[in-house]
Write a protein that holds these residues in place. Structure first.
Motif, PDB file in Angstrom:
ATOM      1  N   CYS A  88      40.203 -48.690   0.972  1.00 54.25           N
ATOM      2  CA  CYS A  88      39.463 -49.484  -0.016  1.00 54.25           C
ATOM      3  C   CYS A  88      39.337 -48.674  -1.301  1.00 54.25           C
ATOM      4  O   CYS A  88      39.155 -47.462  -1.260  1.00 54.25           O
ATOM      5  CB  CYS A  88      38.065 -49.823   0.491  1.00 54.25           C
ATOM      6  SG  CYS A  88      38.081 -50.812   1.978  1.00 54.25           S
ATOM      7  N   VAL A  89      39.402 -49.353  -2.423  1.00 49.61           N
ATOM      8  CA  VAL A  89      39.309 -48.681  -3.722  1.00 49.61           C
ATOM      9  C   VAL A  89      37.985 -47.938  -3.819  1.00 49.61           C
ATOM     10  O   VAL A  89      36.915 -48.500  -3.614  1.00 49.61           O
ATOM     11  CB  VAL A  89      39.435 -49.696  -4.871  1.00 49.61           C
ATOM     12  CG1 VAL A  89      39.200 -49.028  -6.205  1.00 49.61           C
ATOM     13  CG2 VAL A  89      40.791 -50.369  -4.836  1.00 49.61           C
ATOM     14  N   GLY A  90      38.065 -46.647  -4.083  1.00 53.20           N
ATOM     15  CA  GLY A  90      36.873 -45.831  -4.275  1.00 53.20           C
ATOM     16  C   GLY A  90      36.160 -45.391  -3.013  1.00 53.20           C
ATOM     17  O   GLY A  90      35.197 -44.630  -3.087  1.00 53.20           O
TER      18      GLY A  90
ATOM     19  N   ARG B  65      33.211 -42.251  -2.518  1.00 55.47           N
ATOM     20  CA  ARG B  65      31.842 -42.446  -2.017  1.00 55.47           C
ATOM     21  C   ARG B  65      31.563 -41.530  -0.827  1.00 55.47           C
ATOM     22  O   ARG B  65      30.494 -40.937  -0.725  1.00 55.47           O
ATOM     23  CB  ARG B  65      31.617 -43.909  -1.649  1.00 55.47           C
ATOM     24  CG  ARG B  65      31.528 -44.824  -2.864  1.00 55.47           C
ATOM     25  CD  ARG B  65      31.110 -46.236  -2.513  1.00 55.47           C
ATOM     26  NE  ARG B  65      32.056 -46.944  -1.663  1.00 55.47           N
ATOM     27  CZ  ARG B  65      33.143 -47.589  -2.083  1.00 55.47           C
ATOM     28  NH1 ARG B  65      33.422 -47.619  -3.368  1.00 55.47           N
ATOM     29  NH2 ARG B  65      33.927 -48.213  -1.238  1.00 55.47           N
ATOM     30  N   GLU B  66      32.540 -41.385   0.067  1.00 57.66           N
ATOM     31  CA  GLU B  66      32.367 -40.506   1.222  1.00 57.66           C
ATOM     32  C   GLU B  66      32.313 -39.032   0.783  1.00 57.66           C
ATOM     33  O   GLU B  66      31.546 -38.249   1.343  1.00 57.66           O
ATOM     34  CB  GLU B  66      33.488 -40.729   2.226  1.00 57.66           C
ATOM     35  CG  GLU B  66      33.400 -42.090   2.893  1.00 57.66           C
ATOM     36  CD  GLU B  66      34.567 -42.377   3.811  1.00 57.66           C
ATOM     37  OE1 GLU B  66      35.366 -41.452   4.105  1.00 57.66           O
ATOM     38  OE2 GLU B  66      34.695 -43.534   4.232  1.00 57.66           O
ATOM     39  N   PHE B  67      33.117 -38.675  -0.208  1.00 61.11           N
ATOM     40  CA  PHE B  67      33.080 -37.321  -0.772  1.00 61.11           C
ATOM     41  C   PHE B  67      31.691 -37.047  -1.349  1.00 61.11           C
ATOM     42  O   PHE B  67      31.115 -35.976  -1.142  1.00 61.11           O
ATOM     43  CB  PHE B  67      34.162 -37.184  -1.847  1.00 61.11           C
ATOM     44  CG  PHE B  67      34.047 -35.950  -2.695  1.00 61.11           C
ATOM     45  CD1 PHE B  67      34.316 -34.696  -2.174  1.00 61.11           C
ATOM     46  CD2 PHE B  67      33.671 -36.039  -4.030  1.00 61.11           C
ATOM     47  CE1 PHE B  67      34.216 -33.552  -2.965  1.00 61.11           C
ATOM     48  CE2 PHE B  67      33.576 -34.912  -4.830  1.00 61.11           C
ATOM     49  CZ  PHE B  67      33.844 -33.662  -4.289  1.00 61.11           C
TER      50      PHE B  67
ATOM     51  N   GLY C  32      41.243 -44.549 -11.897  1.00 59.60           N
ATOM     52  CA  GLY C  32      39.860 -44.844 -11.532  1.00 59.60           C
ATOM     53  C   GLY C  32      39.324 -43.879 -10.491  1.00 59.60           C
ATOM     54  O   GLY C  32      38.151 -43.474 -10.541  1.00 59.60           O
ATOM     55  N   GLU C  33      40.152 -43.500  -9.530  1.00 60.62           N
ATOM     56  CA  GLU C  33      39.742 -42.542  -8.505  1.00 60.62           C
ATOM     57  C   GLU C  33      39.545 -41.156  -9.112  1.00 60.62           C
ATOM     58  O   GLU C  33      38.609 -40.444  -8.756  1.00 60.62           O
ATOM     59  CB  GLU C  33      40.767 -42.487  -7.375  1.00 60.62           C
ATOM     60  CG  GLU C  33      40.782 -43.743  -6.538  1.00 60.62           C
ATOM     61  CD  GLU C  33      41.757 -43.672  -5.371  1.00 60.62           C
ATOM     62  OE1 GLU C  33      42.306 -42.580  -5.086  1.00 60.62           O
ATOM     63  OE2 GLU C  33      41.968 -44.721  -4.746  1.00 60.62           O
ATOM     64  N   GLN C  34      40.422 -40.782 -10.026  1.00 61.36           N
ATOM     65  CA  GLN C  34      40.280 -39.486 -10.694  1.00 61.36           C
ATOM     66  C   GLN C  34      38.956 -39.429 -11.454  1.00 61.36           C
ATOM     67  O   GLN C  34      38.209 -38.455 -11.338  1.00 61.36           O
ATOM     68  CB  GLN C  34      41.432 -39.264 -11.677  1.00 61.36           C
ATOM     69  CG  GLN C  34      42.777 -39.060 -11.027  1.00 61.36           C
ATOM     70  CD  GLN C  34      43.871 -38.893 -12.058  1.00 61.36           C
ATOM     71  OE1 GLN C  34      43.665 -38.269 -13.096  1.00 61.36           O
ATOM     72  NE2 GLN C  34      45.037 -39.448 -11.786  1.00 61.36           N
TER      73      GLN C  34
END
Length: 83
Positions: free
Chosen positions: A65-67, A71-73, A13-15
């Motif tokens: 936290c997931v994701g 969001r910061e990126f 999911g992060e990828q």
């Protein structure tokens, strides 16, 4: 001791979220080196992800936290930090 991960070892999911964020702002995911790490001696601070643009800047993000780090990126992409 630090435990490190490459991009393909991060959660799927992060990828996917990272790849979508790159595309939204006109970047290719291959323009960045991603390294995830957990400092095992300091578990209170959790997991971090470092994003480095090849030939450019780098930024580390807290990734508890997931994701959250994606969001910061994306905020950094909006602010043109990686240009």
């Amino acid at each position: 001791m630090e435990q490190r991960q490459g991009f393909r070892e991060l959660p799927a999911g992060e990828q996917a979220a990272f790849e979508l964020a790159c595309e939204r702002y006109g970047f290719a995911p291959t323009q960045f080196e991603i390294t995830g790490f957990t400092e095992e001696t300091d578990v209170a601070h959790g997991r971090f992800v470092t994003v480095r643009r090849y030939g450019g800047r780098a930024q580390s993000y807290h990734a508890d936290c997931v994701g959250q780090w994606v969001r910061e990126f994306e905020v950094d992409l909006t602010c043109r930090f990686f240009k």
